[in-house]
Design an enzyme around this catalytic site. Structure first.
Site, PDB file in Angstrom:
ATOM      1  N   CYS A 262       0.837  -1.400  -0.109  1.00  0.00           N
ATOM      2  CA  CYS A 262      -0.342   0.276  -0.157  1.00  0.00           C
ATOM      3  C   CYS A 262       1.022   0.833  -0.400  1.00  0.00           C
ATOM      4  O   CYS A 262       0.492   1.884  -0.768  1.00  0.00           O
ATOM      5  CB  CYS A 262      -0.898   0.475   1.200  1.00  0.00           C
ATOM      6  SG  CYS A 262      -2.246  -1.375   1.173  1.00  0.00           S
TER       7      CYS A 262
HETATM    8  C1  BEZ Z   1       0.248  -4.207   1.976  1.00  0.00           C
HETATM    9  O1  BEZ Z   1       0.073  -3.200   1.724  1.00  0.00           O
HETATM   10  O2  BEZ Z   1       2.343  -4.258   2.280  1.00  0.00           O
HETATM   11  C2  BEZ Z   1      -0.169  -5.483   2.215  1.00  0.00           C
HETATM   12  C3  BEZ Z   1      -1.669  -5.234   3.353  1.00  0.00           C
HETATM   13  C4  BEZ Z   1      -2.277  -7.290   3.436  1.00  0.00           C
HETATM   14  C5  BEZ Z   1      -1.847  -8.056   2.969  1.00  0.00           C
HETATM   15  C6  BEZ Z   1      -0.606  -7.918   2.640  1.00  0.00           C
HETATM   16  C7  BEZ Z   1       0.001  -7.019   1.708  1.00  0.00           C
END
Ligand code: BEZ
Length: 213
Positions: free
Chosen positions: A46
């Site tokens: 994210c």
């Molecule tokens: C991420 O944004 O890195 C992420 C969020 C939830 C699960 C896996 C990755």
């Protein structure tokens, strides 16, 4: 919660964001919009996504598209995380992030898919037209960061095909030949497509990309 489909009116809402309270439809104004959810603040994928969106601001502006992100975290968390995004992605977050702690908007837009994760939003994308109708829905899992070049490409196609009687073929990019939609008769073609056309099959007629008036 109603199932949202292409062509449906985008549900309106009032929400707290990192840029103040917004009434979604008023905030969109007369232009296009993207509403996209991410699973959680302070997560790695994210962080790269939101940094990328910030860097694409000029591309969205050129296309008259406003962008709003969302997760089920609160405003304090969003503000703290923005500092990290700015620092690590070498950018300045320049769009609102909706704080949806009570999941009001996530539920309105069906962004929580309980069999994937019962608590967090998946990576939903809604593109909304100036008529406030939903033009595109894509859902990615948490493990896959989105391709924002693809979203720009789709916006180009949506904006072109909204105003011209063409559709865009596989892997089409801005400036490439387009498909003439089947409802256009051969008699209408010369007037509608002065740049010319090629009939490969009666149902497969191509034309150079028309200009947007
Ligand atoms: C991420 O944004 O890195 C992420 C969020 C939830 C699960 C896996 C990755």
């Amino acid at each position: 919660m109603a199932i949202l489909r292409l062509g449906d009116e985008s549900p309106n809402f009032i929400a707290q964001t990192t840029e103040g309270e917004i009434d979604f439809h008023n905030w969109l104004g007369e232009g296009w919009g993207i509403l996209f959810s991410h699973p959680a603040d302070y997560t790695p994928v994210c962080t790269t996504e939101l940094g990328t969106v910030a860097k694409y601001k000029d591309e969205f502006n050129k296309r008259n598209v406003k962008v709003a992100a969302l997760s089920v975290d609160d405003l304090e968390s969003h503000h703290g995380w923005i500092n990290d995004i700015n620092e690590t992605q070498n950018t300045t977050v320049n769009f609102p992030i909706i704080a949806d702690k009570d999941r009001k908007v996530s539920e309105l837009y069906d962004m929580i898919h309980p069999n994937a994760d019962s608590q967090l939003t998946v990576r939903s994308v809604f593109i909304i037209g100036p008529d406030k109708k939903i033009k595109l829905i894509i859902t990615y899992p948490a493990s896959t960061g989105r391709n924002f070049d693809e979203l720009i490409r789709v916006i180009d196609s949506l904006q072109l095909t909204a105003y011209q009687k063409v559709a865009t073929p596989a892997n089409w990019k801005q400036g490439e030949d387009c498909v003439i939609v089947p409802s256009v008769t051969n008699e209408e073609i010369a007037k509608l497509f002065p740049k010319g056309h090629q009939e490969i099959k009666p149902y497969l007629r191509m034309t150079p990309q028309p200009d947007l008036n």
